[in-house]
Design a protein around this motif. Structure first.
Motif, PDB file in Angstrom:
ATOM      1  N   HIS A 163      43.211  24.715  51.559  1.00  0.00           N
ATOM      2  CA  HIS A 163      42.652  24.934  50.221  1.00  0.00           C
ATOM      3  C   HIS A 163      43.164  23.841  49.264  1.00  0.00           C
ATOM      4  CE1 HIS A 163      41.785  26.868  46.401  1.00  0.00           C
ATOM      5  NE2 HIS A 163      41.051  27.759  47.052  1.00  0.00           N
ATOM      6  N   ASN A 176      32.342  31.195  46.615  1.00  0.00           N
ATOM      7  CA  ASN A 176      33.606  31.861  46.910  1.00  0.00           C
ATOM      8  C   ASN A 176      33.344  33.136  47.697  1.00  0.00           C
ATOM      9  OD1 ASN A 176      35.859  30.485  45.694  1.00  0.00           O
ATOM     10  ND2 ASN A 176      35.020  31.004  43.685  1.00  0.00           N
ATOM     11  N   GLU A 232      37.958  29.643  36.250  1.00  0.00           N
ATOM     12  CA  GLU A 232      36.626  29.995  36.755  1.00  0.00           C
ATOM     13  C   GLU A 232      36.079  31.246  36.086  1.00  0.00           C
ATOM     14  OE1 GLU A 232      39.221  29.114  38.713  1.00  0.00           O
ATOM     15  OE2 GLU A 232      38.463  27.158  39.346  1.00  0.00           O
ATOM     16  N   GLY A 243      35.293  28.849  48.876  1.00  0.00           N
ATOM     17  CA  GLY A 243      36.685  29.121  48.505  1.00  0.00           C
ATOM     18  C   GLY A 243      36.988  30.601  48.605  1.00  0.00           C
ATOM     19  N   GLU A 244      38.116  30.952  47.992  1.00  0.00           N
ATOM     20  CA  GLU A 244      38.618  32.318  48.118  1.00  0.00           C
ATOM     21  C   GLU A 244      38.095  33.218  46.976  1.00  0.00           C
ATOM     22  OE1 GLU A 244      42.898  32.355  48.710  1.00  0.00           O
ATOM     23  OE2 GLU A 244      43.099  33.802  47.083  1.00  0.00           O
ATOM     24  N   ALA A 245      38.488  32.876  45.774  1.00  0.00           N
ATOM     25  CA  ALA A 245      38.151  33.723  44.628  1.00  0.00           C
ATOM     26  C   ALA A 245      38.319  32.907  43.352  1.00  0.00           C
ATOM     27  CB  ALA A 245      39.087  34.932  44.581  1.00  0.00           C
ATOM     28  N   PRO A 246      37.600  33.318  42.318  1.00  0.00           N
ATOM     29  CA  PRO A 246      37.775  32.607  41.049  1.00  0.00           C
ATOM     30  C   PRO A 246      39.206  32.740  40.549  1.00  0.00           C
ATOM     31  CG  PRO A 246      36.001  34.254  40.913  1.00  0.00           C
ATOM     32  CD  PRO A 246      36.650  34.433  42.229  1.00  0.00           C
ATOM     33  N   PRO A 288      32.441  28.470  39.997  1.00  0.00           N
ATOM     34  CA  PRO A 288      33.536  28.271  40.950  1.00  0.00           C
ATOM     35  C   PRO A 288      34.157  26.881  40.849  1.00  0.00           C
ATOM     36  CG  PRO A 288      31.426  28.473  42.113  1.00  0.00           C
ATOM     37  CD  PRO A 288      31.137  28.582  40.653  1.00  0.00           C
ATOM     38  N   PHE A 289      35.433  26.812  41.145  1.00  0.00           N
ATOM     39  CA  PHE A 289      36.153  25.537  41.274  1.00  0.00           C
ATOM     40  C   PHE A 289      35.959  24.600  40.075  1.00  0.00           C
ATOM     41  CE2 PHE A 289      36.391  26.875  45.720  1.00  0.00           C
ATOM     42  CZ  PHE A 289      37.721  26.562  46.000  1.00  0.00           C
TER      43      PHE A 289
HETATM   44  N1  URA Z   1      40.143  28.696  44.101  1.00  0.00           N
HETATM   45  C1  URA Z   1      39.125  29.244  44.791  1.00  0.00           C
HETATM   46  O1  URA Z   1      39.288  29.622  45.936  1.00  0.00           O
HETATM   47  N2  URA Z   1      37.957  29.326  44.172  1.00  0.00           N
HETATM   48  C2  URA Z   1      37.751  28.898  42.954  1.00  0.00           C
HETATM   49  O2  URA Z   1      36.641  29.015  42.473  1.00  0.00           O
HETATM   50  C3  URA Z   1      38.821  28.313  42.268  1.00  0.00           C
HETATM   51  C4  URA Z   1      40.027  28.228  42.859  1.00  0.00           C
END
Ligand code: URA
Length: 313
Positions: free
Chosen positions: A271, A192, A159, A152-155, A165-166
């Protein structure tokens, strides 16, 4: 009113960053926008970028059909992202981010390497500087022998509380997608690009290139440890992080096409948070087709029922 428009622009920018090309809008909201736009263009005449005139001009129907990529690029060019941290409701500037730290992993098995890497990331001073007090640096999690590595992108807010993550709403949808593939979160690895949550006073924002460059070696090291057969990039930011930033990259063009991340096959798809906000069944089907391709590539069994998910009845 400026604030509302900026919030809306940020929201559109976010959709565009995740690969969206159009924003659904109902008639009532359209009327409100129309009224705001004519207010705005009266106040900011001649059109000034700050007034948002070129995006929200009188001919507001163009917003409805303008591509969000245009909105995203227009906003991005004139406003470099300011890195901040919010502590006790106060916005604090953050020092420039240096080049990525150099690190070495010990010899040993996957678990030993992963533990060492995790310790390095969790004690990284730059990551720590970007995380608010009581919040956590987020490191990847999952099966170190996984065939599939979701990136993914970022917490987000959930998170950074749990340090995993996620785990928020997007994460719950990702978990459902994984279950639809006949797997559980314990069968895959989830990471991420970023180890901290990039934020603005209004909420999450996509990370910029410098932030991504700082965290990327940690993600790459996780991929090297796990050695998955397929990496799935969730969203355009993850794709840009893994494939190298390309402002011309468009989700609609890149998704569903096999790419390479080093020697590893890479699939880019929408996403989950984008799906949560804008999913039509066609969009769900596109993501599902990407997942079917991933399942085929790693040799997972696929039933007829699975093949038909999200097809029109
Ligand atoms: N979106 C993301 O890209 N990563 C996460 O961990 C949570 C939401």
């Amino acid at each position: 009113m400026r604030e509302i428009l900026e919030t809306l622009t940020d929201h559109l920018r976010r959709i565009a960053a995740e690969g969206g090309e159009f924003a659904p809008i109902d008639d009532a909201s359209m009327d409100i926008l129309r009224r705001m736009a004519s207010e705005c263009s009266r106040k900011s005449s001649p059109k000034s970028p700050e007034g948002g005139g070129e995006i929200f001009d009188d001919n507001i129907d163009e917003v409805k059909f303008a591509t969000l990529d245009d909105v995203y690029s227009a906003k991005k060019e004139r406003e470099p992202i300011k890195r901040i941290k919010i502590v006790n409701n106060r916005t604090m500037d953050i020092k420039p981010i240096p080049a990525p730290s150099k690190f070495e992993l010990p010899d040993g098995d996957k678990l030993q390497k992963w533990n060492a890497l995790r310790d390095i990331v969790l004690s990284d001073a730059i990551c720590a500087e970007h995380v608010r007090p009581t919040k956590k640096i987020v490191f990847g999690i999952g099966n170190l022998d996984a065939d599939i590595f979701f990136c993914g992108e970022a917490p987000g807010a959930d998170e950074e509380i749990q340090g995993e993550p996620f785990v928020g709403k997007a994460g719950q949808l990702l978990t459902k997608i994984i279950a639809a593939m006949g797997l559980s979160r314990n069968d895959v690895y989830i990471g991420n690009i970023m180890n901290w949550r990039p934020e603005t006073p209004k909420g999450n924002r996509p990370p910029d290139e410098i932030e991504m460059a700082y965290c990327l070696p940690y993600l790459k090291a996780q991929i090297e440890i796990v050695k998955p057969r397929v990496v799935v990039a969730l969203g355009l930011t993850a794709a840009n992080g893994l494939l190298g930033f390309d402002p011309a990259r468009r989700m609609g063009k890149i998704r569903g096409q096999w790419q390479k991340f080093g020697d590893t096959d890479l699939m880019v798809t929408y996403h989950p948070s984008f799906l949560l906000q804008y999913a039509s069944s066609q969009m769900k089907r596109l993501v599902w087709e990407d997942m079917l391709a991933v399942m085929e590539r790693v040799g997972l069994p696929i039933s007829q029922k699975q093949r038909n998910y999200f097809l029109p009845k």
